[in-house]
Each structure stands twice: as C-alpha cells, then as structure tokens.
Design an enzyme around this catalytic site. Structure first.
Site, short mmCIF file in Angstrom:
data_model
loop_
_atom_site.label_atom_id
_atom_site.label_comp_id
_atom_site.label_asym_id
_atom_site.label_seq_id
_atom_site.Cartn_x
_atom_site.Cartn_y
_atom_site.Cartn_z
N VAL A 187 -6.48 -1.13 -6.35
CA VAL A 187 -5.64 -1.56 -5.00
C VAL A 187 -6.24 -0.53 -3.77
CG1 VAL A 187 -3.61 -2.40 -5.87
CG2 VAL A 187 -3.83 -0.14 -5.59
N LYS A 188 -7.13 0.62 -4.32
CA LYS A 188 -7.48 1.56 -3.48
C LYS A 188 -8.59 1.22 -2.54
CE LYS A 188 -4.80 4.91 -5.04
NZ LYS A 188 -4.44 4.46 -6.44
N ILE A 189 -8.97 2.07 -1.52
CA ILE A 189 -9.99 1.38 -0.63
C ILE A 189 -11.30 0.97 -1.23
CG2 ILE A 189 -11.32 2.48 1.49
CD1 ILE A 189 -8.12 2.92 1.77
#
Length: 386
Positions: free
Chosen positions: A188-190
């Site tokens: 879910v991170k960049i």
C-alpha cells in the site's frame, strides 16, 4: 464496488522485471539488490542504501547501528504504527512518546523541546529520537536536528510513508538532518517490493554496520576479519546479526517501480487536490501541507468535526465500510496498545493524539483511484455527514 484505502499498481514492466530474475541464476542475493539500492540512493542523494526484508527490520538495525541497547531511551511520536516504537524495545531499550502537531499530525517540535528540557533536568535524555513522516509529509527536520545538536541525541527518520516526498526542496532520505532514514515498500506504500524496506545514510561506518546486521553479522571482507582467510570459501561472523535480506525478485520489482516514483507521487497530488475541492464545504478538517514540504501523500486523512455532524466517528466509519469503501484509521496512538499501556502512559499527556484518534479517517488514496470511485467516496461521505 469495493474501494480499498490503498492498492499497489503492478505494470507489465514490473512483471517482466520479476520474470527476468526468475529465469536468471539468482533469486535471493544477486545483482538486482545492489541495483535497487543504487536507484534509491541516487533518488535521495544519499551515499548508501541498504535493502532489507521490511521497514521494521530497517528500523531495528538502524537502532542497533546507533548503539541503542539496555538502559537507553528512545522517543518517537504518539501516532504511528507500532514498529516505530518496537524497534527500540527489540534492542532492550525503553521507549517514550511525544504528542503530535495539530495540523501536520507529525511529532510536535514544541512538545519535543519541552519534554527534552524536562529530561535534561532529570538526567534522562533519549539516545535516539525517531520522527515519523506521517501520511508522507516530512517532520520539521531542521528544528529536530537543532534539538539533537543541543541535547545530544541521534535521529532516525521513519520515512515509511514518504519516499518521493521533499523537505525544503530536497528529497526525503538525503539525511541532511538525520543519521539514518528508513523507507517501506509494503504494497500500500508509494512503491512496492511486495514486502521490503530500505535504510539510507550518508555515513560510511553506519552503512557498513547496517549491511553486516542484515545478514547474520557475517563478513567476507578481510579487513574486518580476525585472521587471514583460510581460502576463498572463508567468512567470519563478527557480530550478532539477523536474516533481514531482501530477495532479488523483490529488488527487481522495486527498481522497476522506482522508475515511476515521481509519476506515482504526482498522481497522488492530483487526487488530493480533487478531494480538497470536492470536500471543501463539509464539516471536516482536510489535510494541511506545510509550505516547506512536498508530501509523498501515502495517506489522505480527514478529521470529522464531530460537533457539527449528527453521527459519531464510529458510525461514519462503519457506514463508509458498509458502502464498500474500505476506509481505515492510521493510527491508534501507540501508548494505547495493551503492551505499552501497562507501562502507565497517561492519555492526558497526549491531548492532540487523543483528539486525532477520536476524529481521523483515512480515505482511499492510490494512483489508480478513478474519478468515478473518488466521486462515489465523496458522495457517500456527504450523505453520512448530513
């Protein structure tokens, strides 16, 4: 329709990069890992980047590299994921918390300064402070660095949310105001490596220690050995390290994703500006961006003005979930967790963190969020606030 709060985007180029590794001679520690490390170091303007299996591992070995151990004290922000505090506990240290700023939700520099002044008087200063760039916006690192110089603590930036962001026009992760910065590559991170993390630093000795600790404390460098090598097979364990390595498959995915890092962050800003416009007339506190910062915008957090709406925080949250909008709350203040609460932290000592927890909701935020999905989120939120 089900809309998660975050979602990875995997392109054909990403798939091809991983497939190439699967067809190669290396699956674990091969050429893809140093290539990914170089890409992140170059992006940040850091001398060294050390890839590991997740950001929690990066935080752990960062603490160890800075000498954190039994009898030491580490401070971090009250609102963060538990890993920002647990990394100190893994080293046998104690942890304490600092309240958050009412607008950025990052560590409150004034509260930190006041707590440091009291700690200096009692002779119980922290060895390390871990500011967390919540939602992707940098903390006021220049001010925290100045306090570090005054009170003698080291600094680890927990930049798990913030790769691709900037502080005072420079990339987060250049460690201008810290010893080590840590990134997360959770889905879910960049950008993602499926699971994975990175510690970046400008310090040659810290980098050497980080690399040693991520792989069992083993070296093949004769300069670090206690005796001449017995042969080309020879290695020595010179420290108690861990199996925290990143695989070549993960690194290949990360390097491919990193090529789109700036585009991913730019699209998050497009989505955030649209949220700002669509939600401007609702009884909400919308995210505030400090003029010194360009956020990585991992999260878009709204806060409910509960006095102006006829429903509770939980009711709004559950109504959105029932609509298929998988909102979340980032995070429960760490001192509220049962493991930490038994230490006896007083919630009254963290008034801003308590208010935040009572009001915050993370809306869906990921580059592939469509306008139709965003319109649906905003329309349903509007209905539930009426």
């Amino acid at each position: 329709m089900v809309i998660p709060y975050g979602r990875q985007h995997i392109s054909q180029d990403d798939i091809d990069a991983v497939t190439e590794v699967l067809r190669s001679d290396y699956l674990t520690q091969g050429p893809a890992v140093p290539a990914f490390e170089q890409a992140i170091a170059e992006h940040c303007g850091a001398r060294h980047a050390v890839a590991v299996c997740n950001a929690t591992a990066a935080l752990h070995i960062a603490c160890l590299a800075l000498g954190v151990g039994p009898g030491d004290l580490v401070w971090t922000t009250a609102v963060t994921f538990v890993a920002s505090a647990n990394c100190a506990l893994y080293c046998g240290a104690e942890v304490d918390f600092v309240d958050i700023d009412a607008r950025t939700y990052n560590i409150d520099v004034d509260a930190l300064a006041a707590k440091l002044e009291q700690a200096a008087q009692s002779g119980r200063l922290p060895k390390v402070v871990i500011p967390v760039h919540l939602c992707g916006q940098s903390c006021d690192m220049a001010a925290i660095h100045a306090l570090g110089q005054r009170y003698g603590f080291r600094i680890i930036e927990d930049a798990s949310h913030a790769i691709g962001g900037k502080y005072r026009g420079e990339p987060i992760g250049n460690c201008r105001y810290s010893d080590i910065a840590v990134f997360s590559f959770h889905p879910v991170k960049i950008i993602t490596t499926a699971e994975g993390g990175m510690a970046v630093t400008q310090d040659d000795e810290l980098a050497r220690t980080l690399r040693l600790l991520r792989s069992h404390g083993i070296t093949r460098d004769e300069q670090d050995m206690s005796q001449p090598a017995d042969g080309p097979w020879y290695y020595e364990q010179i420290d108690l390290g861990f199996n925290y390595r990143m695989t070549d498959m993960q690194a290949a995915l990360g390097a491919s994703q990193a090529r789109n890092l700036e585009a991913f962050v730019a699209q998050r800003h497009v989505i955030a500006r649209r949220y700002d416009s669509l939600l401007a007339d609702l009884p909400l506190q919308l995210p505030w961006q400090h003029p010194d910062c360009y956020s990585g915008l991992h999260l878009y957090v709204i806060r409910l003005k509960l006095d102006a709406i006829g429903r509770s925080h939980r009711e709004v949250f559950e109504a959105l979930r029932a609509d298929g909008i998988l909102v979340n709350l980032h995070y429960i203040p760490v001192y509220r967790q049962p493991y930490h609460a038994r230490v006896g932290y007083a919630p009254a000592a963290f008034p801003q963190a308590e208010r935040y927890y009572a009001e915050a909701i993370s809306l869906p935020m990921f580059p592939q969020l469509s306008q139709q999905e965003q319109d649906f989120v905003c329309a349903r939120l509007r209905t539930h606030l009426a």
